[in-house]
Design an enzyme around this catalytic site. Structure first.
Site, PDB file in Angstrom:
ATOM      1  N   THR A 151       0.857  -1.171   0.000  1.00 59.68           N
ATOM      2  CA  THR A 151       0.000   0.000   0.000  1.00 59.68           C
ATOM      3  C   THR A 151       0.899   1.229   0.000  1.00 59.68           C
ATOM      4  O   THR A 151       1.900   1.272   0.706  1.00 59.68           O
ATOM      5  CB  THR A 151      -0.929   0.008   1.215  1.00 59.68           C
ATOM      6  OG1 THR A 151      -1.799  -1.123   1.110  1.00 59.68           O
ATOM      7  CG2 THR A 151      -1.793   1.258   1.263  1.00 59.68           C
ATOM      8  N   PHE A 200       1.109   5.014   0.919  1.00 61.74           N
ATOM      9  CA  PHE A 200       0.483   6.062   1.719  1.00 61.74           C
ATOM     10  C   PHE A 200       1.133   7.399   1.363  1.00 61.74           C
ATOM     11  O   PHE A 200       2.303   7.427   0.999  1.00 61.74           O
ATOM     12  CB  PHE A 200       0.751   5.820   3.204  1.00 61.74           C
ATOM     13  CG  PHE A 200       0.080   4.594   3.762  1.00 61.74           C
ATOM     14  CD1 PHE A 200      -1.153   4.681   4.382  1.00 61.74           C
ATOM     15  CD2 PHE A 200       0.691   3.352   3.679  1.00 61.74           C
ATOM     16  CE1 PHE A 200      -1.772   3.555   4.914  1.00 61.74           C
ATOM     17  CE2 PHE A 200       0.088   2.218   4.207  1.00 61.74           C
ATOM     18  CZ  PHE A 200      -1.144   2.325   4.824  1.00 61.74           C
TER      19      PHE A 200
END
Ligand code: PEP
Ligand code: MN
Length: 668
Positions: A272, A274
């Protein structure tokens, strides 16, 4: 015991010297940083890194150290130096007390990513968990937190649209990014069989990254929850062993629950990305590799997006991401989010932005921030010396282009005269370099495949092969280790940083094999298994298509066309010998097929001399001959101890012979 204690004393003394040397190196890096500060030299010089690593490999070998070990250790050391230089050139290195807002509660992935980003200042940083992404944005806008962290995209589930939409109207700027590896666990109160789980709770993003795993629990309800850590907290509070959550191992530890299964996400490698947002932008020294993010809209007319993108092309700017979102209130009109390599302080970026403003209807720079992705320098590894050399070969001239259109429009060379380069985890098949894939016929054990991987790496070959699902003539022969073999192959590939290739036998296995393998092999016996061809044609992995042992070149191209027709254009052809009346060899290597195929198709072509010959004495001469007629790569079987191989032992090269072949290939 005394002997061990005495040796350990020496080891401890050596470790101390290594530590002192590392500290001395760091002090020198600090001086380099000062010198670069004065002279403006860039912080990264990949040419110098390559030369340094090449020399270290040569010196290391003289001392009995293998190339892979040298690359690993010095890769880390060079990265440390890069990190130190980046830290120096980044503004505001030492902040005062600061608050960082994130969505969720302690144990959430956002919190872990924030902790990683602010690791150097943990003593001055407090983390504030909030209920929604919107609240995170509002807290930073209102000055209740200096920074916020928001997940922007996931490599399995894709973009987090809500965050993109928030960013476009927030009065915030992106000041940093964190690329975080997400390994989801299924957790529950205590050890229970999966069949006893009635309900799984998690954040919708996490659930959508684990769809395949969840589909194997058909009896189970899947319930979205505001946050992964909250889901864990809830199962703890409810004290119901039939409830489970998907969350991080860290969250399971924090709330004292049990990990039932690890790695339940669809993709083994799940990241992921961010972003860290703040109220004001922080200029980043132009020498630090940066990403610039922007959001723009273009006029609603033909060619408008192309015009905008060609501005980037003209300024040689690498586009990292392009995402479109509907514009609220304007049905079927979109704005575009772009991430590109570069720093707004560079003239080429500043000029490109000015030109982009002229061809867009709106443009906002969302931020310019240090990029977290810097691939390690990897020099080519020369095979170890010395050894018996095999005869030299000269490369063949390039073939000319076919003039008439055959019945296979997609694989036809005329449809792509420049030729296809298939990229397999950074390895280019179809370029100038004749790449080598090597490994055992079949994965037999952890140690066997690990030894092969090490040898492949050490000899400067490019990919690791190994059969896990074996198509054997007799049902009583070794059929391969199946899924377990796949895991061992992936493990060895990961340890030695080699992409892996393995055969898939049936359409039902395509997804599972694609989860591990970087290149999917369709074996000779399956070349005309049309449902299998269609299945790999629909998947996103590149495919190695072997020529059937009784197939003509025309049928071979027809089989490749099946894959391309389903949308997958990343196909590598493999000539592996055909059946003739000759009995001295297992098959007859059809070398003439290589220049013919190069004329007829744009797809790259590799040659498998091992299955063609069936005997190891012919593998090296055929490999060199194949390269001479212009193949783009070779597929070679090797084994640490061919006499004990569970399949195809007679054609496997022992390690020393493989090293000799690699020397002959690299010297020629
Ligand atoms: C193999 O490469 O493992 C193999 C079985 O080869 P082929 O399909 O060419 O016989
Ligand atoms: Mn084999």
């Amino acid at each position: 015991m005394q002997e061990i204690a005495a040796i350990r004393k020496h080891i401890t003394a050596v470790d101390k010297r290594i530590l002192e040397a590392l500290a001395r190196r760091r002090r020198l890096v600090a001086r380099i940083v000062e010198a670069k500060d004065r002279t403006g030299a860039p912080i990264r010089d990949t040419r110098r890194e390559e030369q340094l690593l090449e020399e270290l490999i040569a010196q290391g070998r003289r001392l009995g150290l293998d190339a892979h070990f040298i690359l690993r250790v010095f890769g880390e050391i060079l990265e440390d130096s890069l990190r130190a230089q980046k830290r120096h050139f980044l503004a505001d290195p030492d902040p005062g007390p600061q608050r960082v807002a994130y969505q969720g509660i302690p144990g959430a992935y956002s919190e872990a990513a924030a902790r990683r980003h602010f690791a150097p200042f943990l003593d001055r940083t407090s983390f504030v968990g909030l209920a929604t992404f919107q609240e995170v944005v509002e807290a930073v806008e209102a000055g209740e937190a200096e920074y916020g962290i928001l997940p922007l995209e996931n490599t399995t589930a894709g973009s987090i649209n809500e965050v993109y939409d928030l960013l476009s109207c927030a009065r915030l700027t992106i000041v940093g990014e964190v690329i975080f590896q997400v390994d989801h666990c299924l957790v529950s109160l205590r050890e229970v069989p999966l069949t006893e789980i009635d309900c799984v709770l998690s954040h919708p993003q996490a659930l959508s990254q684990c769809l395949k795993f969840l589909s194997r629990l058909p009896h189970c309800e899947v319930r979205p929850f505001p946050d992964t850590a909250m889901a864990v907290k809830r199962i703890k509070e409810e004290a119901n062993p039939r409830l489970a959550a998907i969350a991080s191992e860290e969250a399971a530890r924090l709330y004292g629950v049990h990990v039932l299964r690890r790695n339940v996400q669809d993709q083994r490698e799940n990241f992921t990305r961010f972003v860290i947002v703040g109220k004001k932008s922080v200029p980043v020294d132009a020498r630090v590799p940066c990403t610039t993010s922007l959001v723009m809209a273009v006029p609603h007319e033909a060619g408008a997006l192309l015009k905008a993108l060609s501005v980037l092309h003209q300024h040689d700017i690498n586009l990292l991401k392009l995402e479109s979102r509907p514009i609220p209130g304007l049905p079927f009109q979109y704005r575009f989010y772009l991430d590109m390599e570069g720093n707004t302080l560079e003239t080429r970026i500043a000029t490109a932005l000015a030109e982009l403003r002229r061809v867009t209807t709106s443009l906002t720079v969302l931020g310019c921030y240090p990029s977290q992705h810097h691939p390690r320098t990897r020099p080519p590894v020369p095979p170890p010396q010395p050894g018996a050399d095999v005869a030299e070969a000269t490369p063949s001239p390039s073939p000319s282009t076919a003039t008439s259109k055959p019945p296979y429009p997609l694989v036809w060379r005329g449809s792509k005269p420049e030729g296809t380069v298939v990229l397999v985890r950074g390895v280019r098949i179809g370029g100038e370099v004749c790449i080598v894939m090597a490994g055992p016929c079949a994965v037999e054990s952890r140690e066997q495949i690990r030894q092969c991987a090490q040898q492949v790496r050490e000899c400067g070959a490019h990919m690791l092969r190994g059969g896990c699902f074996k198509p054997r003539t007799s049902p009583y022969s070794f059929q391969g280790l199946g899924l377990e073999g796949l895991q061992l192959l992936a493990e060895a590939g990961a340890e030695f940083d080699l992409p892996i290739v393995t055969e898939v036998l049936s359409p039902a296995d395509v997804d599972t094999v694609a989860r591990y393998a970087d290149l999917l092999q369709i074996g000779a016996r399956n070349m005309q298994n049309f449902s299998l061809l269609a299945a790999v044609g629909r998947c996103q992995r590149p495919v190695l298509l072997k020529r059937g042992m009784m197939s003509t070149i025309d049928e071979f191209l027809g089989a490749a066309e099946y894959i391309l027709a389903q949308g997958n254009h990343q196909v590598v052809l493999c000539e592996r010998g055909i059946r003739t009346f000759e009995t001295m060899t297992r098959n007859t290597l059809d070398l003439g097929a290589i220049p013919i195929l190069k004329r007829l198709t744009h797809l790259p072509i590799v040659v498998d001399p091992s299955h063609a010959a069936g005997r190891r004495d012919l593998v090296a001469p055929l490999a060199l001959a194949a390269r001479a007629v212009g193949c783009h790569g070779l597929l070679v079987e090797i084994h640490p101890n061919p006499e004990t191989a569970l399949s195809d032992g007679p054609q496997a090269l022992p390690f020393a012979e493989f090293a000799a072949l690699m020397r002959a290939l690299q010297g020629g």
